[in-house]
Design a protein around this motif. Sequence first.
Motif, PDB file in Angstrom:
ATOM      1  N   PRO A  57       0.999  -1.600  -0.209  1.00 26.89           N
ATOM      2  CA  PRO A  57      -0.265   0.108  -0.193  1.00 26.89           C
ATOM      3  C   PRO A  57       0.890   1.409  -0.250  1.00 26.89           C
ATOM      4  N   LEU A  58      -0.015   2.528  -0.438  1.00 24.68           N
ATOM      5  CA  LEU A  58       0.635   3.627   0.030  1.00 24.68           C
ATOM      6  C   LEU A  58       1.659   4.394   0.670  1.00 24.68           C
ATOM      7  N   ASP A  59       2.372   4.675   1.153  1.00 22.22           N
ATOM      8  CA  ASP A  59       3.848   4.813   1.884  1.00 22.22           C
ATOM      9  C   ASP A  59       4.152   6.631   1.773  1.00 22.22           C
ATOM     10  N   VAL A  60       2.218   7.460   1.978  1.00 21.33           N
ATOM     11  CA  VAL A  60       3.522   8.994   1.660  1.00 21.33           C
ATOM     12  C   VAL A  60       4.596   9.440   2.448  1.00 21.33           C
ATOM     13  N   SER A  61       5.270   8.968   3.553  1.00 21.60           N
ATOM     14  CA  SER A  61       6.251   9.121   3.881  1.00 21.60           C
ATOM     15  C   SER A  61       7.862   9.030   2.618  1.00 21.60           C
ATOM     16  N   GLU A  62       7.363   7.422   1.853  1.00 22.32           N
ATOM     17  CA  GLU A  62       8.586   7.641   0.335  1.00 22.32           C
ATOM     18  C   GLU A  62       8.291   8.381  -0.399  1.00 22.32           C
ATOM     19  N   LEU A  63       6.775   9.347  -0.731  1.00 25.58           N
ATOM     20  CA  LEU A  63       6.858   9.563  -1.725  1.00 25.58           C
ATOM     21  C   LEU A  63       8.058  11.221  -2.054  1.00 25.58           C
ATOM     22  N   ALA A  64       8.141  11.999  -3.470  1.00 24.28           N
ATOM     23  CA  ALA A  64       8.753  12.760  -3.101  1.00 24.28           C
ATOM     24  C   ALA A  64       7.924  14.089  -2.350  1.00 24.28           C
ATOM     25  N   LEU A  90     -12.380   5.862  -0.652  1.00 21.14           N
ATOM     26  CA  LEU A  90     -12.540   5.286   1.117  1.00 21.14           C
ATOM     27  C   LEU A  90     -11.451   4.662   1.545  1.00 21.14           C
ATOM     28  N   THR A  91     -10.860   3.575   1.037  1.00 16.36           N
ATOM     29  CA  THR A  91      -9.810   2.573   1.619  1.00 16.36           C
ATOM     30  C   THR A  91      -8.248   2.963   0.779  1.00 16.36           C
ATOM     31  N   LEU A  92      -7.216   4.595   0.273  1.00 19.38           N
ATOM     32  CA  LEU A  92      -6.764   4.828  -0.130  1.00 19.38           C
ATOM     33  C   LEU A  92      -5.820   4.314   0.305  1.00 19.38           C
ATOM     34  N   ARG A  93      -5.424   4.082   1.510  1.00 23.82           N
ATOM     35  CA  ARG A  93      -4.465   4.383   2.380  1.00 23.82           C
ATOM     36  C   ARG A  93      -4.096   2.571   2.831  1.00 23.82           C
ATOM     37  N   ASP A  94      -5.158   1.534   2.241  1.00 26.31           N
ATOM     38  CA  ASP A  94      -5.052   0.259   1.805  1.00 26.31           C
ATOM     39  C   ASP A  94      -4.126  -0.855   0.674  1.00 26.31           C
ATOM     40  N   ALA A  95      -5.159   0.034   0.238  1.00 22.87           N
ATOM     41  CA  ALA A  95      -5.103  -0.120  -1.579  1.00 22.87           C
ATOM     42  C   ALA A  95      -3.639  -0.280  -1.923  1.00 22.87           C
ATOM     43  N   PRO A  96      -4.020  -1.747  -2.634  1.00 28.61           N
ATOM     44  CA  PRO A  96      -1.564  -1.336  -3.523  1.00 28.61           C
ATOM     45  C   PRO A  96      -1.708  -0.118  -3.742  1.00 28.61           C
ATOM     46  N   ALA A  97      -0.544  -0.380  -4.335  1.00 23.02           N
ATOM     47  CA  ALA A  97       0.345   0.982  -4.785  1.00 23.02           C
ATOM     48  C   ALA A  97       0.694  -0.121  -6.130  1.00 23.02           C
ATOM     49  N   GLY A 120      -0.184  16.504  -5.446  1.00 23.10           N
ATOM     50  CA  GLY A 120       0.510  17.749  -5.624  1.00 23.10           C
ATOM     51  C   GLY A 120       1.316  17.821  -6.607  1.00 23.10           C
ATOM     52  N   PHE A 121       2.490  17.593  -6.463  1.00 22.80           N
ATOM     53  CA  PHE A 121       4.168  16.387  -7.493  1.00 22.80           C
ATOM     54  C   PHE A 121       3.962  14.889  -6.976  1.00 22.80           C
ATOM     55  N   LEU A 122       4.527  14.752  -8.338  1.00 21.11           N
ATOM     56  CA  LEU A 122       4.862  13.148  -8.071  1.00 21.11           C
ATOM     57  C   LEU A 122       6.160  13.480  -9.020  1.00 21.11           C
ATOM     58  N   ARG A 123       7.074  12.194  -8.710  1.00 20.17           N
ATOM     59  CA  ARG A 123       7.414  10.949  -9.244  1.00 20.17           C
ATOM     60  C   ARG A 123       7.309  10.806 -10.408  1.00 20.17           C
ATOM     61  N   PRO A 124       7.424  10.419 -12.024  1.00 23.17           N
ATOM     62  CA  PRO A 124       6.829   8.571 -12.130  1.00 23.17           C
ATOM     63  C   PRO A 124       7.546   7.365 -11.613  1.00 23.17           C
ATOM     64  N   SER A 125       8.134   7.264 -11.165  1.00 24.89           N
ATOM     65  CA  SER A 125       8.690   6.193  -9.953  1.00 24.89           C
ATOM     66  C   SER A 125       7.419   6.166  -8.374  1.00 24.89           C
ATOM     67  N   ASP A 126       7.415   7.186  -8.010  1.00 28.19           N
ATOM     68  CA  ASP A 126       6.209   6.830  -6.470  1.00 28.19           C
ATOM     69  C   ASP A 126       5.155   5.925  -6.262  1.00 28.19           C
ATOM     70  N   ARG A 127       4.973   5.232  -5.635  1.00 29.33           N
ATOM     71  CA  ARG A 127       4.246   4.418  -5.950  1.00 29.33           C
ATOM     72  C   ARG A 127       2.942   5.117  -5.023  1.00 29.33           C
ATOM     73  N   ILE A 128       1.416   4.836  -5.526  1.00 28.44           N
ATOM     74  CA  ILE A 128       0.403   5.311  -5.424  1.00 28.44           C
ATOM     75  C   ILE A 128      -0.582   4.325  -5.700  1.00 28.44           C
ATOM     76  N   PRO A 129      -2.205   4.511  -5.030  1.00 24.93           N
ATOM     77  CA  PRO A 129      -2.960   3.965  -5.531  1.00 24.93           C
ATOM     78  C   PRO A 129      -4.108   4.273  -6.843  1.00 24.93           C
ATOM     79  N   ALA A 130      -4.663   3.831  -7.201  1.00 21.84           N
ATOM     80  CA  ALA A 130      -5.269   4.610  -8.340  1.00 21.84           C
ATOM     81  C   ALA A 130      -6.554   5.243  -7.301  1.00 21.84           C
ATOM     82  N   TYR A 131      -6.633   6.872  -7.468  1.00 21.36           N
ATOM     83  CA  TYR A 131      -7.782   6.972  -6.552  1.00 21.36           C
ATOM     84  C   TYR A 131      -8.789   8.101  -8.018  1.00 21.36           C
ATOM     85  N   ARG A 132      -9.656   8.613  -6.884  1.00 25.60           N
ATOM     86  CA  ARG A 132     -10.718   9.857  -7.854  1.00 25.60           C
ATOM     87  C   ARG A 132     -10.455  11.119  -6.826  1.00 25.60           C
TER      88      ARG A 132
END
Length: 235
Positions: A19-26, A67-74, A107-119
């Motif tokens: 899942p998403l780890d916000v601390s690892e994002l650029a 609703l489940t962004l913190r637990d969804a696969p990234a 905000g801004f992401l690097r292409p390699s940043d791991r994120i879940p699908a969101y709307r």
Amino acid sequence: MRILLPPSEGKTAPSEGEPLDVSELAFPGLTKTRERLLDVLSRLTFPRALKYLDVGPGLLDEAQRNLTLRDAPAAPAHEIYTGVLYEHLGLGSLPGENVLIASALFGFLRPSDRIPAYRLSMGSTLPRIASLPALWRDPLRRAIPDEGLIVDMRSSSYTAAWKPKQATLVGVRAFVDGKTVSHMVKATRGDVARLLLSSPSTPETPEDVASLVRANGQSVELSGSGRSWSVDINL
């Protein structure tokens, strides 16, 4: 040179992965705003949430992912974002260190940043957050380097959140018979971004950008002055 890309409304949800780890994002300076938005999205109730997200009932399944962004696969951002621009760009096969992807949620992401699908789009109005561009403006101003040559492929709602003041900015527009066609603009921006990232020499000026596109067989007009330029492509 840096290339600023828009996100895509459509996203591919990974079926597996950590899942998403916000601390690892650029750009760690954006963490507080990211966390706030994740919390807001996780508390939206349906079907009322569709109004906040400005989507119809047909996109209910996509919206409920929030609703489940913190637990969804990234997965890496370049795999999550889909659509015409990204299909033409093929970012996964290119060096991505000079690319930033705009996001209403991150905000801004690097292409390699791991994120879940969101709307979430930058035009959404969330509870107690009347304007996402206004929410992001100060954090992005402090976090994002404002220097060098920036080729900006973003739409107006995302440029409202961050527009460089010191860098030399080059926009890319496309016209068919003098008219803007959204689908063709996205495709052309993807093609231009791929061309720039594939070039053996990194463009350093607006003239360099226009020359590379022109050398690829496109009809190009370069206009502007100082720190603001536009590469106009006639299809």
